[in-house]
Scaffold this motif. Structure first.
Motif, PDB file in Angstrom:
ATOM      1  N   VAL A  78       0.774   3.882   7.127  1.00  0.00           N
ATOM      2  CA  VAL A  78       0.333   2.494   7.001  1.00  0.00           C
ATOM      3  C   VAL A  78      -1.070   2.497   6.408  1.00  0.00           C
ATOM      4  O   VAL A  78      -1.965   3.191   6.904  1.00  0.00           O
ATOM      5  N   ILE A  79      -1.237   1.728   5.330  1.00  0.00           N
ATOM      6  CA  ILE A  79      -2.558   1.500   4.743  1.00  0.00           C
ATOM      7  C   ILE A  79      -2.928   0.057   5.048  1.00  0.00           C
ATOM      8  O   ILE A  79      -2.158  -0.863   4.753  1.00  0.00           O
ATOM      9  N   LEU A  80      -4.075  -0.144   5.659  1.00  0.00           N
ATOM     10  CA  LEU A  80      -4.527  -1.481   6.022  1.00  0.00           C
ATOM     11  C   LEU A  80      -5.343  -2.105   4.901  1.00  0.00           C
ATOM     12  O   LEU A  80      -6.110  -1.407   4.223  1.00  0.00           O
ATOM     13  N   LEU A  81      -5.198  -3.416   4.739  1.00  0.00           N
ATOM     14  CA  LEU A  81      -6.043  -4.187   3.834  1.00  0.00           C
ATOM     15  C   LEU A  81      -6.915  -5.075   4.697  1.00  0.00           C
ATOM     16  O   LEU A  81      -6.397  -5.863   5.504  1.00  0.00           O
ATOM     17  N   PHE A  99      -3.157   5.315   8.123  1.00  0.00           N
ATOM     18  CA  PHE A  99      -3.560   6.386   7.218  1.00  0.00           C
ATOM     19  C   PHE A  99      -4.972   6.130   6.686  1.00  0.00           C
ATOM     20  O   PHE A  99      -5.804   7.021   6.636  1.00  0.00           O
ATOM     21  N   ASP A 100      -5.221   4.906   6.262  1.00  0.00           N
ATOM     22  CA  ASP A 100      -6.524   4.559   5.688  1.00  0.00           C
ATOM     23  C   ASP A 100      -6.603   3.039   5.604  1.00  0.00           C
ATOM     24  O   ASP A 100      -5.668   2.339   5.974  1.00  0.00           O
ATOM     25  N   LYS A 114      -4.346   5.808  -2.958  1.00  0.00           N
ATOM     26  CA  LYS A 114      -4.168   5.924  -1.496  1.00  0.00           C
ATOM     27  C   LYS A 114      -2.692   6.086  -1.134  1.00  0.00           C
ATOM     28  O   LYS A 114      -2.344   6.851  -0.237  1.00  0.00           O
ATOM     29  N   ILE A 115      -1.830   5.373  -1.833  1.00  0.00           N
ATOM     30  CA  ILE A 115      -0.386   5.506  -1.589  1.00  0.00           C
ATOM     31  C   ILE A 115       0.053   6.931  -1.887  1.00  0.00           C
ATOM     32  O   ILE A 115       0.773   7.557  -1.100  1.00  0.00           O
ATOM     33  N   GLU A 116      -0.390   7.462  -3.021  1.00  0.00           N
ATOM     34  CA  GLU A 116      -0.035   8.845  -3.390  1.00  0.00           C
ATOM     35  C   GLU A 116      -0.547   9.826  -2.341  1.00  0.00           C
ATOM     36  O   GLU A 116       0.159  10.750  -1.949  1.00  0.00           O
ATOM     37  N   GLU A 117      -1.784   9.640  -1.886  1.00  0.00           N
ATOM     38  CA  GLU A 117      -2.344  10.523  -0.856  1.00  0.00           C
ATOM     39  C   GLU A 117      -1.535  10.449   0.435  1.00  0.00           C
ATOM     40  O   GLU A 117      -1.236  11.476   1.054  1.00  0.00           O
TER      41      GLU A 117
END
Length: 123
Positions: A78-81, A99-100, A114-117
């Protein structure tokens, strides 16, 4: 190989639709949800490879969605905005297992990176 399936969750529909289209133009498969409940339903119906989740949403907010995702799908990145100039929610979200986080307004190249990471490299 199939492109990554991304679930983009944001209550600002115009923002979500525009961002989803920009990601699609980069060859990614994107599904959108406009609130926390809809996001959880979509995750249960067809598990994405990653979730990009807005923190500030009315009703079921991003932090609660993150908590439920961690309980039911602990390996789902999960990447937060986060918006409103605050990093506090992003840092708290990472403590909870995100994740970030990225600050709005976001740069599409930064989000793709960030998605790739989060997914460990190439498609």
């Amino acid at each position: 190989m199939e492109p990554w399936k991304i679930l983009l969750v944001d209550d600002e529909a115009d923002f979500a639709v525009t961002l989803a289209e920009r990601l699609r133009l980069r060859g990614l498969t994107v599904e959108t949800a406009f609130d926390g409940e809809q996001a959880l339903e979509k995750i249960e119906q067809d598990l994405p490879r990653i979730v990009v989740l807005d923190v500030m949403m009315p009703g079921l907010g991003g932090m609660e969605v993150l908590q439920r995702v961690r309980e039911d799908h602990p390996d789902l990145p999960v990447i937060l905005l986060t918006g409103h100039g605050s990093t506090r929610d992003g840092i708290e979200g990472m403590r909870m297992g995100a994740f970030d986080y990225l600050m709005k307004p976001i740069k599409i190249e930064e989000l793709v990176k960030k998605i790739e990471e989060a997914l460990g490299g190439g498609q």
